[in-house]
Scaffold this active site. Structure first.
Site, short mmCIF file in Angstrom:
data_model
loop_
_atom_site.label_atom_id
_atom_site.label_comp_id
_atom_site.label_asym_id
_atom_site.label_seq_id
_atom_site.Cartn_x
_atom_site.Cartn_y
_atom_site.Cartn_z
N ASP A 101 0.83 -1.20 0.00
CA ASP A 101 0.00 0.00 0.00
C ASP A 101 0.87 1.25 0.00
O ASP A 101 2.06 1.22 -0.34
CB ASP A 101 -0.97 -0.06 1.20
CG ASP A 101 -2.29 0.63 0.93
OD1 ASP A 101 -2.35 1.87 1.03
OD2 ASP A 101 -3.28 -0.06 0.59
N ASP A 102 0.29 2.35 0.39
CA ASP A 102 0.90 3.68 0.37
C ASP A 102 2.26 3.71 1.08
O ASP A 102 2.43 3.08 2.13
CB ASP A 102 -0.09 4.62 1.10
CG ASP A 102 0.23 6.07 0.90
OD1 ASP A 102 1.25 6.38 0.25
OD2 ASP A 102 -0.56 6.90 1.38
N CYS A 118 -10.66 2.77 -5.43
CA CYS A 118 -10.71 3.11 -4.01
C CYS A 118 -10.69 4.62 -3.94
O CYS A 118 -10.13 5.28 -4.83
CB CYS A 118 -9.45 2.53 -3.35
SG CYS A 118 -9.16 3.07 -1.65
N SER A 119 -11.31 5.19 -2.93
CA SER A 119 -11.18 6.63 -2.74
C SER A 119 -11.40 6.93 -1.26
O SER A 119 -12.54 7.01 -0.80
CB SER A 119 -12.22 7.38 -3.59
OG SER A 119 -12.11 8.76 -3.33
N GLY A 120 -10.30 7.01 -0.53
CA GLY A 120 -10.41 7.21 0.92
C GLY A 120 -11.41 6.22 1.49
O GLY A 120 -12.32 6.59 2.22
N LYS A 142 -4.27 -1.12 -6.81
CA LYS A 142 -5.31 -0.41 -6.03
C LYS A 142 -5.16 1.06 -6.40
O LYS A 142 -4.14 1.68 -6.11
CB LYS A 142 -5.06 -0.64 -4.54
CG LYS A 142 -6.01 0.11 -3.61
CD LYS A 142 -5.73 -0.32 -2.17
CE LYS A 142 -6.45 0.52 -1.14
NZ LYS A 142 -6.02 0.18 0.23
N GLU A 183 -5.79 -17.12 15.83
CA GLU A 183 -6.38 -16.41 14.68
C GLU A 183 -5.66 -16.83 13.40
O GLU A 183 -6.30 -17.12 12.39
CB GLU A 183 -6.27 -14.89 14.88
CG GLU A 183 -7.10 -14.40 16.06
CD GLU A 183 -7.24 -12.89 16.13
OE1 GLU A 183 -6.62 -12.18 15.30
OE2 GLU A 183 -7.98 -12.42 17.02
N ASP A 236 -12.85 2.39 4.45
CA ASP A 236 -11.67 2.26 5.33
C ASP A 236 -12.07 1.71 6.69
O ASP A 236 -11.21 1.38 7.50
CB ASP A 236 -10.98 3.62 5.51
CG ASP A 236 -10.05 3.92 4.35
OD1 ASP A 236 -9.77 3.02 3.55
OD2 ASP A 236 -9.60 5.08 4.24
N ASP A 263 -19.13 3.51 -7.47
CA ASP A 263 -20.25 3.85 -8.34
C ASP A 263 -20.20 3.00 -9.59
O ASP A 263 -19.20 2.34 -9.87
CB ASP A 263 -20.23 5.35 -8.68
CG ASP A 263 -18.92 5.80 -9.29
OD1 ASP A 263 -18.59 5.30 -10.38
OD2 ASP A 263 -18.22 6.63 -8.68
C1 GLA Z 1 -6.94 5.45 1.61
C2 GLA Z 1 -7.33 4.02 1.37
C3 GLA Z 1 -6.63 3.13 2.35
C4 GLA Z 1 -5.15 3.29 2.23
C5 GLA Z 1 -4.77 4.74 2.42
C6 GLA Z 1 -3.31 4.97 2.12
O1 GLA Z 1 -7.44 5.92 2.80
O2 GLA Z 1 -8.72 3.88 1.44
O3 GLA Z 1 -7.01 1.79 2.16
O4 GLA Z 1 -4.75 2.84 0.96
O5 GLA Z 1 -5.52 5.59 1.57
O6 GLA Z 1 -2.95 6.29 2.28
#
Ligand code: GLA
Length: 767
Positions: A380-381, A540-542, A490, A628, A562, A548
């Site tokens: 990810d980021d 994805c957007s935040g 993503k 788990e 998230d 949509d």
């Molecule tokens: C958004 C995404 C998260 C993650 C962060 C990274 O919030 O929805 O899943 O990828 O950015 O900054």
């Protein structure tokens, strides 16, 4: 299914398997009215519903009250400024500022199939708009030509139907055939005037989906009365706050039954969607691009195209509505080769590490994940520029060698050796003020001269309406994909548009910016999929701010929210599933306590909730408790064994925790009714002498089903009153049981020890 024109009565019948829409050309001047929309009607002369052929109110008979006619008629394409004082579908202005218009009938065309929609996107090029296609079914389209004689405009209203769907697809194309520029201030995709009789002559309810970051798509229900109820986005994306969706329904409509008129938009930018009731109790329902922050200077010879609206009518309540949307999107919108495929179970490092990771850490996670059957690692980021937090580097898409020595190539090679696929995160549309890109090209950010641009998450938005910016963005993403073995992307977007200004647009065209921005996103994703046809793309957007139908044209899955707290997710996912197929819904098991809410939840419950979407993990697998980790192989196996039921089946809602805090339950049933999955989640504990009966849905009454408890050990005392090991067995017959009994009499679910618990039952028909 089919479209018919009754020439003698000037009526168009747009028919789907179970519905009819009847449009009428009224009066000598040719006003297009909506005579009827609802359950299947005959191809009769329905002009009486509009006051008959000799309607004394039409202008040719009563020109002194022309305005009164417009204010009352059920107009299909209402315009502003000529006497209809309700909310119009179209507002246009001439160069002198006159803003009244009236569009009347000219001609029609009915053809087999459905054309792709390509729209002018500036710089002399066109972009393919996301829109439905016939796929394996057959389609028919009606195009009605209207004109505005004074301004020299033509409007082409398009209606398409498919043999296998109860949806009607509508869009509008406006062409300037005059010698002068005309300004479009508003042009919606659909307007629908409905007689109150459709709702039993009672005020209807309207259901919308609203929320915020981490609280997306919660169901809102309220009564429509005189005046308007509206949801919208002016954020440059469909948004966390509202969905481009509304469902008007009879009072008393629930998941299982009742009349519903629903609509959504195949579009990922600004929108408006609403309904209101007028002085004569006609309900006007509408959807389209938001008129705010929008104008289009339509020059002579130019065309403007609206996105496509989806209209759905059913008498089968919200379940029936969802089935129509889900089947339409799976059969006629999602193009991805992954649509019906088992997706790789992924593990994403966001909640595990946030920005604090390196190659070794990722490989540790991957190694442990691989042992548990997980198939793909998503980085990810934080892998690029000098991004150690969210304050810098967006736009600098070169790998941070300090974190990833040897680059992405080395990481992907190591993963390949391990037998793991590799996925990567991008936020291509963004630029950090603290980035080499911004220092080199400050004018590449969307901004308004003289105004300090508004920062959101300390970042700006790139002006992808400009081709040089788009090309840079494309090459950044494509370059990385070309450099390593990457199976999945993503594509994120973590802020909304503001300070609308582009150096690529002149003053007269600045109002095009938001629309062109959305086309820019489509253009980029289309190019990416053309070059990398096997790429699994997740939008994805935040979280879920760009969930949509427009994005589904490009990606078969979208990150839902998230908020990965399984309890919260019940409501978010229930709202999402009202419109979108479960196969599109990114849902992951995360660590407990949850990173957003702090809620503690059993691992099996987190698993059961995530198993109704595209499944994965969002946790540090090296750090979670051993029990788990030991449960993961079984969860992965369940995903693969029941995945096709969830992806391809019909979805039924049994209980919503948002309605009755005790539990939530839903089902997926295959089209042939041979297999089904019931998921029940207990959300509140209670004394163990209390049991709950739930009634199943969607099964074949005459089939006999065997029931198998999955995702939990039936010896597990959490299911049993005071630890009695056979407690489960008393709740359902050992042998096969008929669908009729399961649906009418139901199934007894044990009260589970503790607050939260889950029961997943796989049903298989006995031959
Ligand atoms: C958004 C995404 C998260 C993650 C962060 C990274 O919030 O929805 O899943 O990828 O950015 O900054």
């Amino acid at each position: 299914m089919g479209i018919f024109y009754d020439e003698s009565n000037r009526l168009f019948f747009i028919e789907t398997p179970n519905t009819t829409m009847c449009l009428a050309v009224v009066d000598d001047e040719g006003f297009l009215n909506n005579a009827y929309y609802g359950a299947k009607a005959g191809r009769d002369d329905l002009t009486y519903l509009l006051g008959g052929k000799d309607n004394p109110a039409v202008p040719s008979r009563n020109d002194r009250d022309r305005g009164c006619y417009f204010d009352k008629a059920r107009l299909e394409f209402p315009s502003g400024g000529t006497g209809d004082y309700r909310s119009p579908a179209v507002c246009v202005r001439d160069a002198q500022g006159h803003d009244s218009s009236l569009f009347t009938y000219v001609s029609y065309r009915i053809y087999d199939g459905k054309d792709e929609i390509h729209t002018p996107a500036g710089e002399g090029r066109t972009v393919r708009m996301p829109a439905t296609f016939a796929g394996e079914s057959s389609a028919q389209t009606l195009e009605i030509e209207l004109d505005e004689k004074v301004l020299g405009l033509k409007a082409f209203l398009s209606y398409s139907v498919f043999e296998d769907s109860d949806a009607i697809l509508k869009s509008v194309r406006m062409v300037n055939v005059s010698d002068n520029t005309v300004i479009i201030d508003k042009l919606l995709s659909s307007n629908l005037d409905i007689d109150l009789a459709a709702f039993g002559n009672h005020e209807p309810d309207i259901v919308t989906l609203s929320g915020s970051w981490a609280r997306e798509r919660r169901m809102d229900r309220r009564r429509i009365s005189r005046g308007t109820t509206e949801v919208y986005s002016t954020r440059g994306e469909s948004s966390h706050q509202f969905q481009p969706f509304s469902a008007l329904c009879e009072q008393g409509t629930d998941d299982s039954g009742g009349k519903v008129y629903a609509q959504t938009l195949i579009w990922s930018g600004n929108f408006v969607c609403g309904a209101g009731m007028d002085q004569f109790e006609t309900v006007r329902s509408y959807i389209g691009i938001s008129p705010e922050h929008f104008t289009w200077d339509l020059k002579p010879g130019e065309t403007f195209q609206t996105p496509e609206a989806v209209l759905v009518f059913t008498e089968d309540g919200f379940d029936g509505m969802s089935h129509i949307f889900h089947d339409l999107f799976r059969g006629h919108l999602i193009r991805s080769p992954y649509l019906y495929k088992d997706r790789p179970v992924l593990i994403n490092n966001w909640e595990a590490t946030y920005f604090n990771f390196n190659t070794d850490k990722l490989l540790d996670i991957a190694r442990e994940a691989k042992k548990c059957g997980i198939e793909m690692l998503v980085m990810d980021d934080g892998w690029f520029g000098k991004r150690d937090d969210d304050n810098s580097s967006l736009g600098d898409w070169f790998v941070n060698e300090k974190k990833l020595p040897g680059g992405i190539g080395r990481l992907s090679d190591e993963l390949e050796k391990m037998g793991m696929k590799f996925g990567i995160w991008f936020e291509p549309e963004m630029i950090s003020p603290d980035s080499d890109l911004y220092r080199a090209h400050p004018d590449w950010a969307i901004s308004s001269p003289g105004r300090i641009p508004t920062r959101i998450r300390n970042q700006y938005v790139l002006d992808i309406t400009r081709s040089e910016v788009r090309d840079y963005v494309y090459e950044c993403v494509a370059g990385i994909l070309r450099s390593a073995k990457i199976s999945y992307v993503k594509w994120d977007m973590n802020r909304q548009l503001a300070d609308l200004g582009s150096t690529g647009l002149d003053a007269a065209s600045m109002g095009r910016l938001s629309y062109l921005y959305t086309l820019g996103v489509y253009d980029l994703q289309e190019r990416l999929l053309a070059e990398f046809p096997d790429l699994l793309l997740e939008n994805c957007s935040g979280g879920g701010a760009r969930y949509d139908a427009g994005m589904l044209f490009f990606s078969p899955q979208i990150w839902c929210s998230d908020d990965t707290d399984a309890y919260e997710r019940l409501t978010i996912q229930a709202g999402t599933e009202m419109i979108y197929p479960l196969s599109t819904m990114g849902a992951h098991v995360s660590a407990s306590p949850n990173h957003i809410s702090g809620r503690v939840m059993p691992f099996d419950v987190r698993g059961a909730v995530a198993l109704s979407g595209t499944f994965g993990y969002e946790l540090d697998i090296t750090m979670i408790p051993g029990d788990e980790r030991e449960s993961i192989p079984e969860q992965v196996e369940i995903y693969h064994s029941i995945g096709s039921i969830v992806r391809e089946g019909d979805y039924y809602r049994i209980a919503r925790v948002s309605d009755m805090e005790l539990y939530d339950a839903w089902m997926s049933v295959t089209k042939d009714k041979e297999r089904a999955l019931l998921t029940y989640v207990q959300c509140k504990g209670s004394p163990q002498n209390n049991k709950r009966t739930i009634r199943l849905k969607g099964l074949d009454p005459d089939m006999k089903y065997s029931l198998k408890l999955i995702g939990s050990d039936d010896e597990n005392s959490r299911f049993c009153s005071r630890g009695k090991k056979d407690a489960w067995k008393v709740l359902a017959p050992d042998g096969p049981v008929s669908g009729r009994s399961l649906m009418n009499a139901g199934l007894m679910i044990p009260v589970i020890w503790g607050e939260y618990g889950q029961v997943m039952i796989e049903l298989t028909s006995e031959a």
